[in-house]
Design an enzyme around this catalytic site. Sequence first.
Site, PDB file in Angstrom:
ATOM      1  N   HIS A 124       0.482  -1.404  -0.020  1.00 20.30           N
ATOM      2  CA  HIS A 124       0.397   0.259   0.370  1.00 20.30           C
ATOM      3  C   HIS A 124       0.799   1.409  -0.057  1.00 20.30           C
ATOM      4  O   HIS A 124       2.332   0.979   0.754  1.00 20.30           O
ATOM      5  CB  HIS A 124      -0.990   0.097   0.922  1.00 20.30           C
ATOM      6  CG  HIS A 124      -2.290  -1.069   1.086  1.00 20.30           C
ATOM      7  ND1 HIS A 124      -2.630  -1.804   2.038  1.00 20.30           N
ATOM      8  CD2 HIS A 124      -2.040  -1.922   0.160  1.00 20.30           C
ATOM      9  CE1 HIS A 124      -3.614  -2.490   2.086  1.00 20.30           C
ATOM     10  NE2 HIS A 124      -3.256  -2.609   0.708  1.00 20.30           N
ATOM     11  N   GLU A 126       1.197   3.706   1.553  1.00 21.05           N
ATOM     12  CA  GLU A 126       1.716   4.160   3.204  1.00 21.05           C
ATOM     13  C   GLU A 126       3.134   3.525   3.528  1.00 21.05           C
ATOM     14  O   GLU A 126       3.541   3.545   4.083  1.00 21.05           O
ATOM     15  CB  GLU A 126       0.578   3.931   4.256  1.00 21.05           C
ATOM     16  CG  GLU A 126      -0.814   4.476   3.795  1.00 21.05           C
ATOM     17  CD  GLU A 126      -2.135   4.015   3.304  1.00 21.05           C
ATOM     18  OE1 GLU A 126      -1.406   2.777   2.573  1.00 21.05           O
ATOM     19  OE2 GLU A 126      -2.723   3.583   4.480  1.00 21.05           O
ATOM     20  N   CYS A 155      -1.322  -1.147   7.570  1.00 21.91           N
ATOM     21  CA  CYS A 155      -1.153   0.291   7.516  1.00 21.91           C
ATOM     22  C   CYS A 155      -1.167   0.894   8.711  1.00 21.91           C
ATOM     23  O   CYS A 155       0.198   1.482   9.452  1.00 21.91           O
ATOM     24  CB  CYS A 155      -1.582   0.870   6.211  1.00 21.91           C
ATOM     25  SG  CYS A 155      -0.979  -0.161   5.239  1.00 21.91           S
TER      26      CYS A 155
END
Length: 204
Positions: A124, A126, A155
Amino acid sequence: MTILQWVVMVEKVFGRPSPAVRRGFSFFKTRYNRGMSQNQNTEVKHVRPSWDEYFIKIGRDVGERATCNRGSGGCVIVKDKRILVTGYVGAPAGVAHCDDVGHELHTVTQEDGTQSKHCIRTSHGEQNAIANAARKGVAIEGGTLYYFITPCYTCAKMIINAGIVRVVVEKDYHASKRSKEIFKEAGVELIILNPEVETYADMK
């Protein structure tokens, strides 16, 4: 040339006009000035975006580099209104991308029994932003993280451990319950600008 200047010029060339003509000039001058005043009052004033809106917009541009169309998100980590690092959704460096070879979908069963599909080929935005900071030795502790949706549970845990103190997202995420709970428990401020839940193809 203004109407008044034009009247003065006409007077010099042809002599002083009749009272009726001068009244006509006065009428049109009044209408002209009134129209100019209305135009000035109706001009749209530029409104600067807030800092949160500004960085969210930059995050959208970062997300244009994403390689998975199920969540083309870009992440921006900021401190003292200065960008420290960015990251976007994509497979690990040197590994095939979803855009090239397709998604690697897994079905996840939620606590309430509902199921949803997730692509696990990619990291992802992040995660990649935090990894980029670690790789280049950029300190992000005390920073604010901007993303397009509420971070997932994995995350969220990384964000907490990285020392991020504030998270600002554009929309909510359908599986964000646990993320919200641990953000609250850890004292990380979460701001959702739009409570609408992000949707994407083949969620179930």
